[in-house]
Motif scaffolding. Structure first.
Motif, mmCIF file in Angstrom:
data_model
loop_
_atom_site.group_PDB
_atom_site.id
_atom_site.type_symbol
_atom_site.label_atom_id
_atom_site.label_comp_id
_atom_site.label_asym_id
_atom_site.label_seq_id
_atom_site.Cartn_x
_atom_site.Cartn_y
_atom_site.Cartn_z
ATOM 1 N N GLU A 184 42.385 44.843 44.912
ATOM 2 C CA GLU A 184 43.725 44.910 45.404
ATOM 3 C C GLU A 184 44.766 45.276 44.264
ATOM 4 O O GLU A 184 44.327 44.830 43.173
ATOM 5 N N PRO A 185 45.755 45.811 44.628
ATOM 6 C CA PRO A 185 46.885 46.257 43.520
ATOM 7 C C PRO A 185 47.470 44.905 42.727
ATOM 8 O O PRO A 185 47.291 43.722 43.150
ATOM 9 N N TYR A 186 47.801 45.222 41.487
ATOM 10 C CA TYR A 186 48.273 44.058 40.576
ATOM 11 C C TYR A 186 49.668 43.798 41.428
ATOM 12 O O TYR A 186 50.432 44.474 41.789
ATOM 13 N N ARG A 187 50.048 42.298 41.539
ATOM 14 C CA ARG A 187 51.205 41.955 42.135
ATOM 15 C C ARG A 187 52.337 41.789 40.919
ATOM 16 O O ARG A 187 52.043 41.009 39.944
ATOM 17 N N GLY A 188 53.582 42.376 40.974
ATOM 18 C CA GLY A 188 54.520 42.105 39.884
ATOM 19 C C GLY A 188 54.464 43.041 39.071
ATOM 20 O O GLY A 188 53.700 44.158 39.106
ATOM 21 N N THR A 189 54.824 42.877 37.795
ATOM 22 C CA THR A 189 55.110 43.542 36.692
ATOM 23 C C THR A 189 54.047 43.136 35.512
ATOM 24 O O THR A 189 54.313 42.059 35.201
ATOM 25 N N PRO A 190 53.050 43.930 34.914
ATOM 26 C CA PRO A 190 52.053 43.225 34.152
ATOM 27 C C PRO A 190 52.790 43.204 32.792
ATOM 28 O O PRO A 190 53.581 43.824 32.429
ATOM 29 N N THR A 191 52.013 42.345 32.100
ATOM 30 C CA THR A 191 52.459 42.151 30.607
ATOM 31 C C THR A 191 51.425 42.767 29.693
ATOM 32 O O THR A 191 50.414 42.556 29.919
ATOM 33 N N TYR A 192 51.784 43.627 28.910
ATOM 34 C CA TYR A 192 50.970 44.325 28.301
ATOM 35 C C TYR A 192 50.243 43.628 26.815
ATOM 36 O O TYR A 192 51.406 43.116 26.318
ATOM 37 N N GLY A 238 48.187 31.729 43.017
ATOM 38 C CA GLY A 238 49.362 32.475 42.842
ATOM 39 C C GLY A 238 49.446 33.459 41.751
ATOM 40 O O GLY A 238 50.650 33.459 41.416
ATOM 41 N N TRP A 239 48.563 33.806 41.137
ATOM 42 C CA TRP A 239 48.374 34.857 40.121
ATOM 43 C C TRP A 239 48.562 36.165 40.547
ATOM 44 O O TRP A 239 48.301 36.417 41.514
ATOM 45 N N ASP A 240 49.060 36.824 39.550
ATOM 46 C CA ASP A 240 49.424 38.369 39.825
ATOM 47 C C ASP A 240 48.055 39.015 40.157
ATOM 48 O O ASP A 240 48.005 40.225 40.844
ATOM 49 N N ASP A 241 46.777 38.773 39.677
ATOM 50 C CA ASP A 241 45.469 39.483 39.676
ATOM 51 C C ASP A 241 44.476 38.482 39.230
ATOM 52 O O ASP A 241 44.756 37.521 38.938
ATOM 53 N N ILE A 242 43.139 39.011 39.565
ATOM 54 C CA ILE A 242 42.195 38.396 39.003
ATOM 55 C C ILE A 242 42.418 38.036 37.456
ATOM 56 O O ILE A 242 42.866 38.684 36.701
ATOM 57 N N GLY A 243 41.853 36.806 37.124
ATOM 58 C CA GLY A 243 42.354 36.304 35.704
ATOM 59 C C GLY A 243 41.771 37.129 34.500
ATOM 60 O O GLY A 243 42.252 37.312 33.417
ATOM 61 N N TYR A 244 40.433 37.329 34.586
ATOM 62 C CA TYR A 244 39.759 37.772 33.683
ATOM 63 C C TYR A 244 39.853 39.122 33.379
ATOM 64 O O TYR A 244 40.355 40.288 34.144
#
Length: 471
Positions: A308-316, A358-364
């Motif tokens: 599924e798409p990343y939720r929110g704005t990723p931190t690089y 409630g995370w933006d994406d899979i954690g790993y």
């Protein structure tokens, strides 16, 4: 009814049958094998060489360069109308303006391959051509066209792409502008050379083309995973290809092939300046190939496992990183042995991380299956959610399964320990002096399990400081 109506009716029937056959087979390798078997069953006396020539005729693989090594495909009997169009689209390679790549199929292990070099390599093996010919027909064919078409850029190879559907794939779209060779072209060329070389050494073992393809692409792993798998399967593509070629002679072989193809197509001899520029491009491409497709492990992309798409704005991430953190998933608690199961496990973990935590994406950052592949999580550049307080400072790599009392397969551990970590250093993701830690070294947890933690404590780069210093 006059003859004109009969002819029109017959033409419509042929068209309908052809479209039905085309629609009934997807561009999945298992469907391709089923179509090949149908050709074999319709003419039980045909040998593999005859079947391959008929496939070449249907796909239009019969140019002067191919005929230099293989028999004229026009001498083969025509394919039945209901299969000809399917094979033409499945085998004839091209990339359209919208980055749709044709002439590719999805294999059961989750990788995508071009079919043309695969078939050319097998046919060359049956005819027991020299290994140089295998390389020219499979790996180096049409590179002169690619070199002329290529515009300078950061990368010379790739990209990979995404299927519209992995159950019944029909459309494959590249993730960006194609370079010299796409990932599917590289996979297909490696497979063609591997199988061609194998058949050349022992052609008596090839009774049916469909059987060879099924044995190579559809092998089912047992509970030991890749540790007990046979040598000649698609999951071992990279290690098998590495045994066949070495980077040093690749330059000479590639240049020889380009010059031969130009001569056979009536092109003038290359000028010295053109040849010098070509050598520079080839040298760069070979270096990139070795790094991306031999030294680095095979990685199943997010779109391939159905993320599924990343939720929110990723931190690089700010690269290179000083740490590599090792985890086990615990849930799922069993190793996954197939692309289907590993993909389902990835989707389940992503769903849990996004919906329950409630995370933006899979954690790993990455996840290791026991099917011979690494699965892309948040990847090389995006900060994960795997090791509390340290996510900005290291990659988190998890192994699917619970390893409290057992270990992951040796093959899975080697993919991470010997290939993924080295790949991260080479591409600037990890510092060369990185420290490897278990999840429990930083957070109060049993992860990655007692048995596995004892194992990684003996790995190179392992460090035991509980609180990594802040930089």
């Amino acid at each position: 009814m006059d003859k004109g109506w009969w002819k029109l009716t017959l033409a419509l029937l042929v068209l309908l049958v052809s479209k039905y056959a085309e629609a009934s087979f997807s561009y999945h390798m298992e469907d391709f094998i089923r179509a090949v078997k149908q050709i074999e069953d319709e003419d039980p006396g045909s040998d593999p060489a005859t079947v391959l020539k008929r496939l070449r005729r249907a796909a239009g693989l019969n140019d002067a360069f191919i005929r230099h090594f293989l028999p004229d495909a026009q001498a083969a009997s025509e394919m039945p109308a209901n299969l000809s169009e399917y094979f033409r689209k499945a085998v004839h390679h091209r990339v359209l303006e919208d980055f749709k790549e044709e002439g590719v199929v999805l294999t059961p292990d989750g990788t995508t391959v071009t079919v043309a070099p695969l078939l050319l390599g097998i046919e060359a093996g049956l005819l027991k051509t020299k290994r140089q010919a295998h390389f020219q027909l499979t790996f180096a064919k049409d590179l002169d066209v690619s070199f002329r078409r290529h515009s300078s850029g950061t990368h010379l190879l790739g990209p990979d792409g995404c299927w519209n559907n992995v159950t019944s794939p029909q459309v494959f779209t590249l993730s960006g502008k194609p370079n010299l060779l796409t990932t599917a072209q590289i996979n297909g060329r490696m497979d063609g050379m591997i199988l061609g070389t194998e058949i050349s050494a022992n052609s008596s073992r090839l009774l049916k083309l469909s059987s060879l393809l099924k044995e190579y692409y559809s092998h089912r792993l047992d509970r030991k995973g890749m540790d007990s798998a046979p040598r000649l399967i698609s999951q071992r593509r990279r290690e098998n290809f590495q045994l066949l070629v070495f980077p040093s002679p690749l330059m000479k072989k590639t240049m020889t092939t380009v010059e031969l193809q130009q001569r056979l197509t009536g092109q003038p001899e290359m000028k010295l300046e053109t040849k010098r520029k070509l050598r520079a491009v080839v040298r760069k491409a070979i270096k990139e190939f070795v790094q991306m497709y031999l030294d680095c492990p095979p990685i199943i992309s997010r779109c391939t496992w159905g993320a599924e798409p990343y939720r929110g704005t990723p931190t690089y991430l700010s690269l290179p990183l000083p740490f590599l953190f090792i985890h086990h998933t615990d849930t799922p608690n069993e190793p996954c042995l197939t692309f289907e199961k590993c993909s389902a496990d990835m989707r389940a973990m992503q769903r849990y991380h996004q919906e329950e935590r409630g995370w933006d994406d899979i954690g790993y950052s990455f996840v290791a299956g026991s099917d011979g592949y690494i699965y892309e999580g948040r990847g090389w550049n995006i900060q994960g959610a795997h090791t509390s307080g340290q996510n900005s400072r290291g990659y988190g790599v998890s192994f699917i399964g619970n390893y409290q009392t057992n270990l992951p397969s040796q093959h899975a551990m080697s993919l991470v320990r010997d290939q993924l970590a080295a790949c991260a250093v080479d591409r600037g993701g990890l510092v060369s002096s990185y420290t490897l830690k278990g999840h429990r070294d930083v957070v109060s947890t049993a992860c990655p399990g007692d048995a596995f933690y004892k194992e990684i404590s003996g790995w190179e780069h392992f460090g035991v400081r509980r609180n990594p210093p802040l930089y």
